[in-house]
Structure formats: structure tokens, C-alpha cells
Design an enzyme around this catalytic site. Structure first.
Site, PDB file in Angstrom:
ATOM      1  N   ARG A  36       0.738  -0.844  -0.126  1.00 32.29           N
ATOM      2  CA  ARG A  36      -0.093   0.387  -0.660  1.00 32.29           C
ATOM      3  C   ARG A  36       1.074   1.647   0.047  1.00 32.29           C
ATOM      4  O   ARG A  36       0.534   2.421   0.413  1.00 32.29           O
ATOM      5  CB  ARG A  36      -1.115  -0.184   1.078  1.00 32.29           C
ATOM      6  CG  ARG A  36      -2.159  -0.917   1.582  1.00 32.29           C
ATOM      7  CD  ARG A  36      -2.639  -1.757   2.773  1.00 32.29           C
ATOM      8  NE  ARG A  36      -3.829  -2.945   2.391  1.00 32.29           N
ATOM      9  CZ  ARG A  36      -3.826  -2.767   3.606  1.00 32.29           C
ATOM     10  NH1 ARG A  36      -4.458  -2.757   4.333  1.00 32.29           N
ATOM     11  NH2 ARG A  36      -5.027  -4.126   2.934  1.00 32.29           N
ATOM     12  N   THR A  80       7.399   2.896   1.155  1.00 30.72           N
ATOM     13  CA  THR A  80       7.693   3.778   0.062  1.00 30.72           C
ATOM     14  C   THR A  80       7.962   5.188   1.000  1.00 30.72           C
ATOM     15  O   THR A  80       8.921   6.418   0.979  1.00 30.72           O
ATOM     16  CB  THR A  80       6.937   3.375  -0.562  1.00 30.72           C
ATOM     17  OG1 THR A  80       7.343   2.594  -2.146  1.00 30.72           O
ATOM     18  CG2 THR A  80       8.258   4.554  -2.167  1.00 30.72           C
ATOM     19  N   TYR A  84      15.611  -3.195  -1.817  1.00 25.45           N
ATOM     20  CA  TYR A  84      16.622  -2.156  -0.874  1.00 25.45           C
ATOM     21  C   TYR A  84      16.734  -1.271  -2.389  1.00 25.45           C
ATOM     22  O   TYR A  84      17.302   0.012  -2.532  1.00 25.45           O
ATOM     23  CB  TYR A  84      17.133  -1.492  -0.073  1.00 25.45           C
ATOM     24  CG  TYR A  84      16.512  -2.134   1.490  1.00 25.45           C
ATOM     25  CD1 TYR A  84      15.445  -0.547   1.772  1.00 25.45           C
ATOM     26  CD2 TYR A  84      16.445  -3.625   1.666  1.00 25.45           C
ATOM     27  CE1 TYR A  84      15.389  -1.295   3.219  1.00 25.45           C
ATOM     28  CE2 TYR A  84      16.185  -3.147   2.961  1.00 25.45           C
ATOM     29  CZ  TYR A  84      15.307  -2.229   3.645  1.00 25.45           C
ATOM     30  OH  TYR A  84      14.335  -3.009   4.296  1.00 25.45           O
ATOM     31  N   PHE A 140      23.481  -3.800  12.353  1.00 28.02           N
ATOM     32  CA  PHE A 140      23.034  -3.095  13.690  1.00 28.02           C
ATOM     33  C   PHE A 140      20.905  -3.012  13.053  1.00 28.02           C
ATOM     34  O   PHE A 140      19.976  -2.053  13.994  1.00 28.02           O
ATOM     35  CB  PHE A 140      23.468  -1.986  13.328  1.00 28.02           C
ATOM     36  CG  PHE A 140      23.585  -1.727  11.616  1.00 28.02           C
ATOM     37  CD1 PHE A 140      22.459  -0.478  11.505  1.00 28.02           C
ATOM     38  CD2 PHE A 140      24.520  -1.152  11.066  1.00 28.02           C
ATOM     39  CE1 PHE A 140      22.604  -0.606  10.028  1.00 28.02           C
ATOM     40  CE2 PHE A 140      25.039  -1.169   9.691  1.00 28.02           C
ATOM     41  CZ  PHE A 140      23.997  -0.509   8.878  1.00 28.02           C
TER      42      PHE A 140
END
Length: 426
Positions: free
Chosen positions: A108, A112, A140, A426
Site C-alpha cells: 500500500r 516507500t 532496497y 545494527f
């Protein structure tokens, strides 16, 4: 704070209008926010020790969520890092972390919008780089992140390899100490190594706790974490942290050394530590999940086939400010090229940039000159630390040479003599 209004798509992917709110996390909301993240990653709660560490490390003003009414349905955050780049400088880098979208709200546009919101904030903070590690690498690239480092996974058959050792190895004193007591000494060694390897992070206060995190419930059959210090003339010059999983087969002891990390300031100390690790009593295998691809052990062993080397991606990197990022590192060879950069996600990077630099420094400024190479910001991220060559990306059709000779010039210049590497996640 802003709202995302999701509308039904053609084909009826969903049938209602949804309004969600993206805003900065409040400290009192952390538990629920983090529980959403845990659920997205399989639902198993982390140990209290690990959860407590990440609660302490969370930078609330850099963390945000997506709320559907009172329900948290998306999370994202960033850590404030300083990362080594080619040439030894430490540049500000946003360590993107804790990214999730609840399964009920996928597809949905929430991810982004969170990425767009975050990169705008990173730019506002004048950080030229954003970096992350990915649970799913396919995600990504569309946001401009390229694979900037790789890591080697090792499974060494310790009884079937011998080591070639430098002179002086026997003069190194080794001693086992409780990991918590050795933190300061280990961190001094680590800090001296950061500038020499692109991709390493200068550990900020609190991050020294991560390498010694050892919740009993997470050991999966191994013993407690151990630390061995390597000293020369009373100075700690290296260390290794590991645990042993005791196992027995028909032929006797068949245990495994599970190596967490090993660092050394010189080849002699490194050799002494590796010799120790490969000869731990009652073990026949050493496993390490994250070593640099130029790991010296691979040139010390008698049979590299017995090291079970596998490579995988490590750090993903994206230039947030192309000019500052490219000017912030040095270059392995003189370079003067005009780059035609595509970056639809961060349009302030779009256009032509003249990069001029060498081993002493660099500049990268806007220009109207004819371009020499055309590429997207994702390719710049992949090549930035020197692991991936621009010529390899060109061979895959991802970089276009517009001036003959420009590709070879830039590809050599972007290289790094030392393989870039991220020592820990991390």
C-alpha cells in the site's frame, strides 16, 4: 507528521480507503513499536538482554512509525554513525534499522513513504550517506541502495589444515579473560583499525555492549562467550571472542568453535590468535559468519578448500548527497569524470556531477559539461567503498560509458586496496 491516503487499485487489490499517519516515535511508545517489529520478523520475542540493549541504543528522535488509528503498522529508524571511507576519513552515515511493515498493510506504499520520509530527514541532518543491512536484499535497490561490501562465511576443518606462521608468533602472550572485563582493551584495538578499512563503523557510546551480548537463552547449545587477549610487551594488540559447542561423535570429540570476532594490530598477533582458535581442545571445526573477503587466514592455511568459504552481501549503501559523498573520500588513481546520475527517489541528486580527485582529496560539483558515464545512484552506492568495480557493473548493463576510456579511469579510481567490510550488524 503526515498522512498517507491509500486508495483502491485497479483490479480491486483492497476495497477500502485507508488513512495512516507517519510520525516520530515517543519514548513511552517504544515497547509497542518494537513489538510490531518483532512480529514482522517472525514473532519470537528477543531475550530481555538484547531487547534492553536496543531500547538503550534507539534514537527516539530518529525513529518513527506508521499508525492506523491507534495501531502501529510500520516501523523504521536510524542510528547516528561515523563510517570509514577510502582514504581513512570518517563520514557521517545514517544506519537505517528496524524497518518493518505489518503483513496486514503490505503493498500500500507504506514502505516507500517511510523510506522517502527517512531520506529527507537524513539529508536535513547533513549526512551524505545512508547504510543498512537487509533481511531481504531484493527490497532496497528500488530506493537507491547498492551492495557496497561482502562478507566471507567460513567453516574451517581445523584438523585438516596447517598454518604458515610468521616469525615472532611464539612471543605473543595469550590469556583468557571474562568478555565484560576486556571490553575497554578490545575497544582500543578496534578503534585503531577503523580508519584503515572502508565500511567499518566508529563505535559510539553504548555500542561496545553489542559484541559481548551473550544471553544464556540464545546460546543454542554453546558454552558461554569467551575472550582471549593477545599481548606483546604488556600491550594488548589483539583479541578474539568465541564460544564452543561441545559435541561427540563415534570417533571422539567433535566440537565447534563459533567465532564472533577477531581483530589484531599486526600479522604476528593475528597469526597467534588464529593458531589458538584452530587448536582449541576437543574441537574439529571453526565457524565464522562474518569475515572480510580478504581475510588473511585464507593465505595462511595449507588447504583453502578446507575453509568452506562462502560469500554473501554485507552492507548496502546509498549516497544521500552525491556531491558531499563523492568529495568525502579519496581515489586510488587520478580521476576527472562527469557523471550523469539518475535518482528519481531523491531528485536533488539528479543530473551531472564533475568528480575530480586523487589519493590526496577530491571535489564533486554540479556541471553542464558533457557526461562521461551514465549510472544511477544505486551503482554509485555499490562502487562507493571500492568493493564492486564500475567496469563489472558496466558489463552487466548498469553503467554506460559515454566517453571512451572514462570507464577504465573511474573504475580504477573507485577501487580500494583493502576490502571494505562491515564487522557487525545494527
Amino acid at each position: 507528521m503526515f498522512e498517507i491516503q491509500s486508495r483502491p487499485r485497479a483490479g480491486g487489490c483492497y476495497a477500502w480507503r485507508m488513512t495512516t499517519q507517519v510520525r516520530t516515535l515517543r519514548a513511552a511508545e517504544w515497547d509497542g513499536w518494537y513489538a510490531t517489529l518483532e512480529r514482522a520478523f517472525g514473532g519470537a520475542a528477543e531475550s530481555p538482554e538484547e531487547r534492553g540493549l536496543y531500547r538503550d541504543l534507539t534514537e527516539v528522535d530518529r525513529s518513527f512509525g506508521v499508525w492506523d488509528g491507534s495501531e502501529v503498522v510500520g516501523t523504521a529508524g536510524a542510528f547516528t554513525f561515523w563510517m570509514a571511507v577510502p582514504g581513512g576519513a570518517l563520514l557521517p552515515a545514517a544506519g537505517v534499522t528496524m524497518v518493518s511493515v505489518q503483513s496486514t498493510h503490505r503493498r500500500r506504499g507504506l514502505l516507500t513513504e517511510m523510506m522517502r520520509h527517512q531520506l529527507t530527514d537524513v539529508r536535513r541532518r547533513a549526512e551524505p550517506l545512508a547504510v543498512l543491512t537487509a533481511s531481504e536484499p531484493v527490497i532496497y535497490g528500488r530506493f537507491g541502495y547498492g551492495v557496497a561490501t561482502r562478507q566471507a562465511q567460513l567453516r574451517v576443518e581445523t584438523k585438516r589444515v596447517a598454518l604458515t606462521l610468521p616469525d615472532g608468533t611464539d612471543d605473543v602472550r595469550l590469556r583468557i579473560v571474562p568478555p565484560a572485563e576486556a571490553v575497554a582493551a578490545c575497544e582500543r584495538v578496534y578503534a585503531r583499525l577503523v580508519a584503515g578499512r572502508p565500511g567499518m563503523l566508529a563505535r559510539q557510546p553504548g555500542w561496545e555492549r553489542l559484541p559481548v551480548l551473550d544471553p544464556p537463552g540464545d546460546r543454542a547449545g554453546t558454552g558461554e562467550l569467551l575472550c582471549v587477549l593477545a599481548e606483546v610487551a604488556g600491550e594488548v594488540r589483539g583479541y578474539a571472542r568465541y564460544a564452543v559447542k561441545a559435541e561427540w561423535g563415534d570417533g571422539g570429540p567433535d566440537g565447534t568453535v563459533q567465532l564472533r570476532d577477531i581483530e589484531a594490530l599486526d600479522p604476528v598477533v593475528r597469526a597467534a590468535l588464529w593458531r589458538y582458535l584452530l587448536s582449541v581442545d576437543l574441537t574439529s571445526t571453526l565457524v565464522s559468519h562474518n569475515r572480510p573477503v580478504d581475510e588473511p587466514l585464507l593465505h595462511m592455511v595449507s588447504d583453502v578448500r578446507r575453509c568452506g568459504v562462502r560469500l554473501r552481501e554485507g552492507l548496502f549503501l546509498r549516497p544521500v548527497e552525491v556531491g558531499a559523498a563523492l568529495a568525502g573520500r579519496t581515489y586510488a588513481a587520478p580521476v576527472d569524470v562527469v557523471l550523469d546520475v539518475r535518482d528519481a527517489f531523491c531528485p536533488w541528486n539528479e543530473g551531472r556531477w564533475r568528480l575530480s580527485g586523487d589519493a590526496k582529496g577530491a571535489s564533486c560539483e554540479r556541471t553542464t559539461d558533457r557526461p562521461d558515464l551514465a549510472l544511477s545512484v544505486r551503482e554509485l552506492g555499490a562502487a562507493y567503498l571500492g568493493d564492486t568495480r564500475l567496469s563489472a557493473l558496466a558489463a552487466a548493463g548498469r553503467v554506460r560509458e559515454l566517453r571512451p576510456g572514462a570507464l577504465a579511469e573511474a573504475s580504477e579510481a573507485f577501487g580500494s586496496d583493502v576490502a571494505p567490510w562491515l564487522p557487525h550488524g545494527f
